[in-house]
Design a protein around this motif. Structure first.
Motif: not given
Length: 278
Positions: A143-162
């Motif tokens: 409902r409100v944007p997630m905090f910018s402090t998350n911007r360095t956090l990633f997960e592995q995508g379907e094509d094994s990319d970040y």
């Protein structure tokens, strides 16, 4: 309900050792619950013993999300306590990473655990009622944007990319104990106001107390969320009139800012401390 902090960033007494992570021990009229496991098994076990908490009494355990500062002690718990089921979101073991410059640091939960302890894990998603007193929920609307402090956090995508982590693996716990309702979260990556708003929808009422990190700081970068964003979040939280207990990934600066808005309705969620919700 009584809640004791086994692991957190700041040690509030000489009995325990601090670490960047979180583990909470809940005692209700019907359950003993362990919520998160901290970053290391030996720390979880030694701090629990120092506080006089018997992890073998735990009958329900929950992993809030798939980062290793919350999941690192999971295997030690499973070896120490032979009976409790552990409730984990289906996406928690997707590989997760924190970016530091050009480096990618693996912050995933141990991928070997689901197969090794298959009979102990209960997979969850969406709204998941463990029983009439414990309800998990994920898939929190932004409902409100997630905090910018998350911007360095990633997960592995379907094509094994970040790809940027949207924290679909994050779940929170509603605890009904008699007439009181509490909300427990890990880091509130999806945004504490988003999570609390969704909790009210799921429960049909506002919780009396909230225990969670707010992720208003990025510990890897040492950078806090923007002051105006923090103050606006604090004003929203103030209108719900809950008691707020926060620490871990909230950060000292943001905590001080939030306290200017929330005052006595906010307290630090410190390692070794116990809190009662009556």
């Amino acid at each position: 309900m009584k809640l004791t902090v086994i692991v957190e960033n700041k040690a509030m007494n000489a009995l325990v050792r601090r670490a960047h992570g979180l583990s909470l021990y809940l005692e209700t009229g019907t359950h003993t619950v362990l919520f998160d496991f901290g970053p290391r098994g030996e720390l979880l076990l030694s701090n629990a013993a120092a506080l006089g908490l018997d992890l073998k009494k735990v009958d329900i355990a929950v992993l809030s999300h798939g980062h290793n500062d919350h999941s690192g002690g999971l295997e030690a718990f499973l070896e120490w306590n032979k009976t409790a089921k552990v409730y984990i979101h289906r996406r928690a073991f997707v590989p997760h990473f924190a970016r530091a410059g050009e480096s990618w640091n693996n912050i995933s939960a141990d991928p070997a655990l689901p197969e090794r302890y298959a009979g102990r894990i209960v997979w969850t998603e969406g709204v998941y009622a463990i029983d009439s007193t414990l309800t998990l929920f994920s898939e929190v609307p932004e409902r409100v944007p997630m905090f910018s402090t998350n911007r360095t956090l990633f997960e592995q995508g379907e094509d094994s990319d970040y790809v940027p982590d949207q924290f679909s693996h994050e779940q929170s716990l509603l605890v009904q104990d008699g007439e009181t309702l509490s909300l427990l979260g890990g880091c509130a990556h999806r945004g504490i106001t988003n999570i609390l708003s969704r909790a009210i929808e799921v429960a049909g009422r506002t919780p009396d107390a909230v225990f969670a990190g707010f992720h208003t700081t990025n510990p890897g970068l040492g950078v806090d969320e923007d002051t105006g964003v923090i103050l606006r979040a604090g004003d929203t939280l103030r209108r719900w009139k809950c008691l707020y207990y926060t620490g871990h990934c909230t950060g000292d600066g943001p905590y001080a800012l939030l306290q200017t808005v929330l005052g006595d309705s906010m307290a630090y969620l410190g390692c070794g401390n116990s809190y009662h919700v009556d």
